[in-house]
Structures are given as structure tokens and as C-alpha cells.
Design an enzyme around this catalytic site. Sequence first.
Site, PDB file in Angstrom:
ATOM      1  N   CYS A   7       0.785  -1.224   0.000  1.00  0.00           N
ATOM      2  CA  CYS A   7       0.000   0.000   0.000  1.00  0.00           C
ATOM      3  C   CYS A   7       0.820   1.279   0.000  1.00  0.00           C
ATOM      4  CB  CYS A   7      -0.843   0.076   1.279  1.00  0.00           C
ATOM      5  SG  CYS A   7      -1.902  -1.315   1.500  1.00  0.00           S
ATOM      6  N   GLY A  35       0.256   0.518  -5.112  1.00  0.00           N
ATOM      7  CA  GLY A  35      -0.955  -0.296  -5.026  1.00  0.00           C
ATOM      8  C   GLY A  35      -1.953   0.107  -6.081  1.00  0.00           C
ATOM      9  N   ASN A 110       0.094   0.672   5.775  1.00  0.00           N
ATOM     10  CA  ASN A 110       0.983  -0.004   4.832  1.00  0.00           C
ATOM     11  C   ASN A 110       1.837  -0.989   5.614  1.00  0.00           C
ATOM     12  OD1 ASN A 110       4.008   0.978   3.056  1.00  0.00           O
ATOM     13  ND2 ASN A 110       2.686  -0.749   2.681  1.00  0.00           N
ATOM     14  N   GLY A 111       1.812  -2.261   5.201  1.00  0.00           N
ATOM     15  CA  GLY A 111       2.613  -3.289   5.862  1.00  0.00           C
ATOM     16  C   GLY A 111       1.757  -4.480   6.240  1.00  0.00           C
ATOM     17  N   TYR A 254      13.048  -1.966  -5.805  1.00  0.00           N
ATOM     18  CA  TYR A 254      11.889  -2.099  -6.675  1.00  0.00           C
ATOM     19  C   TYR A 254      10.665  -1.269  -6.297  1.00  0.00           C
ATOM     20  CZ  TYR A 254       7.838  -4.427  -8.825  1.00  0.00           C
ATOM     21  OH  TYR A 254       6.676  -4.693  -9.485  1.00  0.00           O
TER      22      TYR A 254
END
Length: 476
Positions: A7, A35, A110-111, A254
Site C-alpha cells: 500500500c 498499489g 501499509n505493511g 523495486y
Amino acid sequence: MNIHEECGVFGVIAEKPIDIASICYYGLYALQHRGQESCGIVVNDDGLFVSHKDLGLVHEVFSRETLSSFPDGLMAVAHTRYGTTGGTNRNNCQPIEVNHQKGRMAIAHNGNLSNAAELRSALELSGAIFHTSSDTETIAYIVTKERLKAPSIEEALSRAMNILDGAYSLVLMSPQKLICARDPYGFRPLCYGKTKDGMYVVASESCAITAVGAEFIRDVEPGEILIFSNTGIVSRREHCNIKEKRLCIFEYIYFARPDSMLDGRSVHSARIAAGKTLAKEHPVSADIVIGVPDSGLDAALGYSRESGIPYGIGLIKNKYIGRTFIAPGDRVDQVKIKLSAVRSVVNNKSVVLIDDSIVRGTTSGRIVSLLREAGAKEIHIRVSAPPFLHPCYYGTDIDSRDNLIACHHSVPEIAEIIGADSLGFLPVDSLQELSGNRDYCSACFDGTYPTKVPSDTRKNHFEQRLSEKMGSGFLS
Ligand code: SF4
């Protein structure tokens, strides 16, 4: 390629009511790479929350009409999601909103928690009813539970952080405060900035701060809680320096955009460094160096600079593809829709091809075929990451050794499977240089996990069919 980050989170607080949904829109637009499944915005209109969330890309979910239907507001939180825990359905869209006895809260995450299954199970046994299958709801539940006993929302969050384990970068909004927090390891990035007219912006990456015209101030420190309100900013640091810092090294390789800075290190510079190392570790005689767009391009430049082999644009990405839907049975090659080879660059050439990773090897094999069809004489693949050998529990979909080609084949075997003339990976011990001598997580490459490895790693229990649950130990 083909690994997904969970996310991107975004939050904003202004000095006076403004069209804050539009600011979130541009922030989410800059975080779209993190995302592409769903997104959402919650605006705080004088303590009332107005939201819109749906499946789709930011520009699909938020039309001009949808954005103009939001009221002006002082604060907002926003989210763009790729689900690594919890399936693709509207229920799992974020931010999650909670109404509780002491007010309301909207939360974007996020995570992945490494103790999500235990926490959820304990909550369910005590009577909690979940509406989503994502572990963000577990966080929301725990913060809310703590809020009923705590004097403030930030104190509730601090107490919740004693219970949560794993990766979480959070942006949370109450009627009067915007709060952000980063887990004590700092797995996922989080930073904030300020505009000239006094608006504070919190985002997963600095590219979203600059996209809305704000100046980057600094990264949120691992374990830090920042509270923004009309009385200013407060930093709480009781969870700082209690764990070793472990920013995900794959953010540099990335996930993140090359124009972002993560914990003081430029993503572009990290990728150039990876390319240079590859050139030293795996030299080859060739005519041209090309990169797989987007995240292989910077490393390709680094390889070219170090080796002296000219850099070229040998693959073009279709920028307008969006989420083109291709059913698994369709005969159209997904890679050919996303990428095309530039014949005039690669024809009759010996090519060094830089990619950011090899997971299953399927995509790499198709790219090799594309280049061969365009006349490439030799293809030497250099990968700007070490081979994936272990699953990730911290917010990516590298979820099983079964799917990792490097777990089952040697490097020469992988080269043969994907049709390359040679193959070389970035050595694990060069990640230190890539990170600019920061501490980082590299568990998917070396198996050194910073947290306890989750005892229950089954995902998406709630999207499983009965036949899939058989033998999984998950009782329906
Ligand atoms: Fe990143 Fe790999 Fe660590 Fe997951 S295991 S957080 S992908 S470095």
C-alpha cells in the site's frame, strides 16, 4: 518484476478548510505504483467524516464529479492498496473508518503484522466481529479498544504499538488530530513535509510530498508517533530505538519511485549503485545495456557507467495500460501488452538486460523471447537483487518458497529455463552499499527475520472455498 507492495498511505492537515480531497487525489496519484487494486479518501468536515473508496486506479475511482462531491475540510487520510493480506473486494478498501464510544477514527495502513493471526483470533474469542479480511482492521480494533481506556487517541496508539508486531506505517485521523506512526523496525517508509501556506502532508514516499507542492521535512523515525493538530506538532518517541532499524531493502530495489528519498537515501542512487556492483561482479562483453522499465532502468545506467558498455532504451513500457484485464485463458501475452522491444536498438546486438528481480521466472522468459524476436543475438541477464529464497511477512506478496524459482534451481538452471545466455544476481553482501550503509531487512534473500516468524502464515482464510480449506486446519 511482478512482486507487489501492499500500500501507499497519505494524510494532510491544513490551517483552514480547503478542497482537501483534491490534494489527496494528487498525493495518491504519486503513490499509485505502491498499489493498484483499490483506493480511498476520507475527509474530515468539522468532525464528520465523508469518504469514498472503491476498487480501481486513482483516476478510475475519483472522477471530477466524485472529487467535487467532497466537502472542504481541515484534514484527510487516503490510501492506495494492493492486498497481500485480505482479498480484492470492496470491504478491504481503505482507509478503514471506526465509530466508537469516544468518537471516530479513520486509519490507513501499509505493511503486514507478523502477529496478525494471533491478535485477530484473541479479539474474535473476546467477541469482536470483523468486516474485512485485512489485518488493518485488527490494528483499528486494538487502537479503538485502547482508546476506551486511554486519555487520548495518541496514547491509545502508543499502547497499541506495545501489542502490534511486524510492519506498519500508519496514518490515522480523529475528529481533531492527524496522527502518523511507523513501527519500531521501520520496515515501510513514511515521511512528512509542509507547504508554504502551512499545510502538513504525511506520505509513504517523498515523491507524494513534492507532488502536492510541499517541501520534504524528514522521515518519520522507526517507532515515532507524530501528532498534528491546530496546536502544532508533537513527536512521541517511547517506541524509538527499542528495535534495530529494518527498512525493507526491496523498497530501494523495486517498490519505491526513483525520485523518492527513503531514510535519507535516494532510491535512484541506490539503484545506480546496484548496477555498478553488478558490472563489477558479473562483467560480460556486450554491445549494449538495457533495463526492464521502470525499476531496471536506473540500475542499467549504473551497469553502463561502470562497464563502459553503451546504455540504450531497448524495451518500451505501455504507459496507458492501466489494469487491462486479461483472463488466464486468453491467448494474448500479458508481457507483450505491457512491453515491446525496440528492434533498432537490439537487432543483431549482444545485450545486457537489467531486471530488478526474478520470482517465478515466467516474466523474465517472456522478455527474453521478446528480445530474441526483435533480433537480439545474445541476452545476458543481470538482476539488481539477490535471488529470492524465503517468504516475506512484512507487506509483500512474496509468500511462499513454492513460488520462488531460486529455491528449486541453480543459477545456470534458471538461465536455461528463461532462455538467457548468462545470468548474474546481486550478491547479498553488496546490499549494505546499496542502502548507503543503513540497517535494513533482507530476510527474503538471507532468511534473517527481524521478528518472530508468524506461526500462522495462511492468508485469505475468508476468501477460501470450502474445498480449499480442507486440510488447512482452518475451521469454517
Ligand atoms: Fe522487504 Fe524482503 Fe524484508 Fe519483506 S523480507 S520486508 S520484501 S527485504
